[in-house]
Scaffold this active site. Sequence first.
Site: not given
Length: 253
Positions: A46-47, A86, A143, A170, A213, A232, A236
């Site tokens: 993901e950029w 977000e 988000h 999502k 996750r 990000s 994570q």
Amino acid sequence: MNPVKVRNVEIGTGMPKICVPIVEKTKAAILDAAAKISETKAHVAEWRVDWYEDIFDFRETKKTLEELRDVLGEMPLLFTFRTLQEGGQRQAAVEDYVKLNQNAAATGLIDLVDVELSAGEGYVKILVETAHKYGVKVVVSSHDFQKTPSREEIVLRLRKMQELGADIPKIAVMPQNKKDVLTLLAATEEMASNYADRPIITMSMAGTGSISRLCGEVFGSAMTFGSVGHRSAPGQMDVEDLAEGLNLIHRGL
């Protein structure tokens, strides 16, 4: 359930696919991060273009996209401008946000584009239409970095994303306690079992939500986000640790 195939990756079957965000400011750092990601067990890169210093100069953005595509090879690329409200790094007028994502889809260099539900239904529909015109899949996202909405609200948002044409709905939420994590997981199971005809992505953030996750295959989330270096979002895990955890759960099912 209709899986979503991007290049050689099928999202919605088997173990959740691992996506690793690139959160760097300069082209050199972005390409370096991409090279590292391509050597891991990640399935998708993901950029996060809201981090990129030249994002509002689309000529430079396209040049970086071209080089990024070369580095990633056949790894699918998700293009994401995350707005401030977000959890992103910068803001953009909604018209500029829409134009940026339309331009990215038209390049033929990206495989998926993230569209925030908060942009408004009209703009979401425009972006879905444009992306699909160029063969790009759409992740419609929501988000909440402050709280976890009710189970009913989470399911409602995911269903709305599906109605608006998202290829992959999502949602990511912030838990205030352990019960909030259970709320997110219950909503995921309800959506996946009763309403979804396509893959969905859900997660509870921060350390408290880390289990979400890992257990997507059990509850119905088709993708999870890991890190290589910079994160990000809170919670994570390192991509290799994440892959190991996903495999352990998969073997036990």
